[in-house]
Write a protein that holds these residues in place. Structure first.
Motif, short mmCIF file in Angstrom:
data_model
loop_
_atom_site.label_atom_id
_atom_site.label_comp_id
_atom_site.label_asym_id
_atom_site.label_seq_id
_atom_site.Cartn_x
_atom_site.Cartn_y
_atom_site.Cartn_z
N ARG A 138 -22.96 28.35 49.77
CA ARG A 138 -22.59 28.55 48.37
C ARG A 138 -21.14 29.01 48.25
O ARG A 138 -20.56 29.48 49.23
CB ARG A 138 -23.51 29.59 47.73
CG ARG A 138 -24.97 29.17 47.70
CD ARG A 138 -25.82 30.26 47.07
NE ARG A 138 -27.22 29.89 47.03
CZ ARG A 138 -28.18 30.65 46.53
NH1 ARG A 138 -27.87 31.84 46.04
NH2 ARG A 138 -29.43 30.24 46.54
N PRO A 139 -20.54 28.94 47.06
CA PRO A 139 -19.17 29.44 46.87
C PRO A 139 -19.10 30.94 47.12
O PRO A 139 -20.08 31.67 46.90
CB PRO A 139 -18.88 29.10 45.40
CG PRO A 139 -19.86 28.05 45.03
CD PRO A 139 -21.08 28.30 45.85
N GLN A 140 -17.95 31.39 47.54
CA GLN A 140 -17.77 32.82 47.82
C GLN A 140 -17.95 33.67 46.57
O GLN A 140 -18.36 34.83 46.65
CB GLN A 140 -16.39 33.08 48.42
CG GLN A 140 -16.20 32.46 49.80
CD GLN A 140 -14.89 32.85 50.45
OE1 GLN A 140 -14.31 33.88 50.13
NE2 GLN A 140 -14.41 32.02 51.37
N ASP A 141 -17.66 33.10 45.39
CA ASP A 141 -17.80 33.86 44.14
C ASP A 141 -19.25 34.22 43.83
O ASP A 141 -19.50 35.10 43.00
CB ASP A 141 -17.21 33.06 42.98
CG ASP A 141 -15.70 32.94 43.08
OD1 ASP A 141 -15.09 33.76 43.79
OD2 ASP A 141 -15.13 32.02 42.46
N ASP A 142 -20.20 33.54 44.48
CA ASP A 142 -21.61 33.85 44.25
C ASP A 142 -22.04 35.14 44.95
O ASP A 142 -23.15 35.62 44.70
CB ASP A 142 -22.50 32.70 44.75
CG ASP A 142 -22.57 31.57 43.75
OD1 ASP A 142 -21.77 31.58 42.80
OD2 ASP A 142 -23.41 30.66 43.93
N TYR A 143 -21.20 35.66 45.79
CA TYR A 143 -21.53 36.91 46.48
C TYR A 143 -21.35 38.05 45.49
O TYR A 143 -20.23 38.35 45.07
CB TYR A 143 -20.63 37.09 47.70
CG TYR A 143 -20.98 38.27 48.57
CD1 TYR A 143 -22.16 38.28 49.31
CD2 TYR A 143 -20.15 39.39 48.65
CE1 TYR A 143 -22.49 39.35 50.12
CE2 TYR A 143 -20.48 40.46 49.46
CZ TYR A 143 -21.65 40.44 50.18
OH TYR A 143 -21.99 41.51 50.97
N TYR A 144 -22.45 38.70 45.12
CA TYR A 144 -22.46 39.57 43.94
C TYR A 144 -22.50 41.05 44.30
O TYR A 144 -23.21 41.83 43.68
CB TYR A 144 -23.65 39.23 43.05
CG TYR A 144 -24.99 39.19 43.77
CD1 TYR A 144 -25.79 40.32 43.85
CD2 TYR A 144 -25.43 38.02 44.37
CE1 TYR A 144 -27.01 40.29 44.51
CE2 TYR A 144 -26.65 37.99 45.04
CZ TYR A 144 -27.43 39.12 45.10
OH TYR A 144 -28.63 39.09 45.75
N VAL A 145 -21.73 41.46 45.29
CA VAL A 145 -21.78 42.84 45.77
C VAL A 145 -20.41 43.49 45.64
O VAL A 145 -19.39 42.88 45.91
CB VAL A 145 -22.25 42.89 47.24
CG1 VAL A 145 -22.16 44.31 47.78
CG2 VAL A 145 -23.67 42.39 47.35
N ARG A 146 -20.43 44.72 45.21
CA ARG A 146 -19.25 45.58 45.32
C ARG A 146 -19.57 46.66 46.33
O ARG A 146 -20.63 47.27 46.27
CB ARG A 146 -18.92 46.22 43.98
CG ARG A 146 -18.45 45.28 42.89
CD ARG A 146 -17.90 46.06 41.72
NE ARG A 146 -18.89 46.99 41.19
CZ ARG A 146 -19.56 46.80 40.07
NH1 ARG A 146 -19.38 45.70 39.37
NH2 ARG A 146 -20.42 47.70 39.64
N ILE A 147 -18.65 46.92 47.26
CA ILE A 147 -18.88 47.98 48.25
C ILE A 147 -18.48 49.31 47.62
O ILE A 147 -17.35 49.50 47.18
CB ILE A 147 -18.05 47.74 49.52
CG1 ILE A 147 -18.44 46.40 50.14
CG2 ILE A 147 -18.27 48.86 50.51
CD1 ILE A 147 -17.65 46.08 51.37
N GLN A 148 -19.42 50.21 47.56
CA GLN A 148 -19.17 51.53 46.98
C GLN A 148 -19.12 52.55 48.11
O GLN A 148 -20.12 52.86 48.73
CB GLN A 148 -20.27 51.90 45.99
CG GLN A 148 -20.00 53.22 45.27
CD GLN A 148 -21.12 53.56 44.32
OE1 GLN A 148 -22.28 53.29 44.60
NE2 GLN A 148 -20.79 54.14 43.19
N ILE A 149 -17.93 53.04 48.38
CA ILE A 149 -17.76 53.99 49.49
C ILE A 149 -16.89 55.15 49.01
O ILE A 149 -15.85 54.94 48.40
CB ILE A 149 -17.09 53.31 50.68
CG1 ILE A 149 -17.98 52.19 51.19
CG2 ILE A 149 -16.82 54.30 51.79
CD1 ILE A 149 -17.31 51.32 52.19
#
Length: 281
Positions: A252-263
């Protein structure tokens, strides 16, 4: 968590915009094609370093006459790679933690390969041993860092399996070393190059060196460890790596990756505490 619409394969589906730590983000990126290719490259790096260590057992007996190797020094010469690995293991571990897995692995494999390649053209024992010793100073990187690199790029639920497969394939690939030696050394020939006679043992040394060089070139095409990037505060770069892994695994396209890393790092927390104490004064 906030719901957003994401287009995928021409349709629209509801997904959650997530805040996730690194392990969760790796799980969502998945385990698949990218991890397989990455782990195979780590096997290649481990095999190249192992073959270089084992090469002394095949090269020295055939090179004894050309290099005039005394019998009492053969054991010492054979132990050169182990000496280099022991002396530099801690140093290269620190370098990999400071500058990254990818650049250190690339540098070490290329440097070791070049020194081994030069050693193939050395006219005497001293110069040959010096080149091999310098090569051994870089061998601790592919022989140990590769396991960590394979694990850090793999989700937790598949990490043990990935390292186990890498170790198993390394055991199988170690059989290539005597097979290559048998193929190269089975025919005796020589070519006079003036200062040296180019014989099969020199060609075998070059073959083992080229494996390290090819590994170094292959490392160019893999991604840095997201764990290292996060540890250095490079969250945007880590997210790009995770998006790339997700895209390769899912198609799938990279834009479909729906995560933000919260650190929240200790550094940022300390800065905030310092800011509050300053305002309080």
């Amino acid at each position: 968590m906030k719901k957003v619409s994401v287009a995928s394969y021409g349709s629209t589906k509801e997904v959650k915009k997530m805040n996730a730590d690194l392990e969760e983000a790796l799980e969502i990126a998945g385990a698949g094609k990218y991890q397989i290719c990455h782990c195979l490259l780590m096997v290649m790096a481990l095999t190249a370093s192992l073959m270089e260590v084992l090469s002394y057992s095949f090269v020295l007996p055939t090179a004894a006459c050309d290099l005039q190797v005394p019998v009492h020094l053969r054991g010492l010469i054979t132990s050169i790679p182990n000496i280099g690995i022991i002396l530099t293991a801690a140093f290269w571990g620190r370098m990999a933690d400071n500058y990254g897995r990818k650049p250190i692995l690339l540098l070490a494999c290329m440097a070791a390969g070049l020194f081994c390649f030069i050693a193939a053209f050395m006219p005497n024992l001293v110069s040959f041993a010096i080149c091999k010793f310098f090569a051994s100073l870089f061998l601790s990187v592919p022989s140990s860092l590769s396991f960590a690199y394979a694990g850090e790029i793999t989700p937790t639920r598949r990490r043990d399996l990935a390292v186990l497969c890498v170790n198993g394939l390394l055991t199988v690939s170690s059989a290539l070393s005597p097979l290559i030696a048998w193929a190269v050394l089975s025919i005796d020939w020589r070519v006079n190059l003036g200062a040296i006679n180019f014989r099969p043992w020199r060609l075998l040394t070059i073959v083992y060196a080229l494996l390290l060089v090819l590994t170094s070139i292959s490392v160019i095409f893999i991604k840095e460890s997201p764990k290292f990037l996060v540890s250095k505060g490079k969250y945007r770069e880590a997210l790009e790596v995770l998006r790339y892994i997700y895209s390769k695994n899912s198609g799938r396209p990279q834009d479909d990756y729906y995560v933000r890393i919260q650190i929240i790092t200790i550094y940022l927390l300390l800065r905030r505490l310092k800011f509050l104490s300053t305002n309080a004064c």
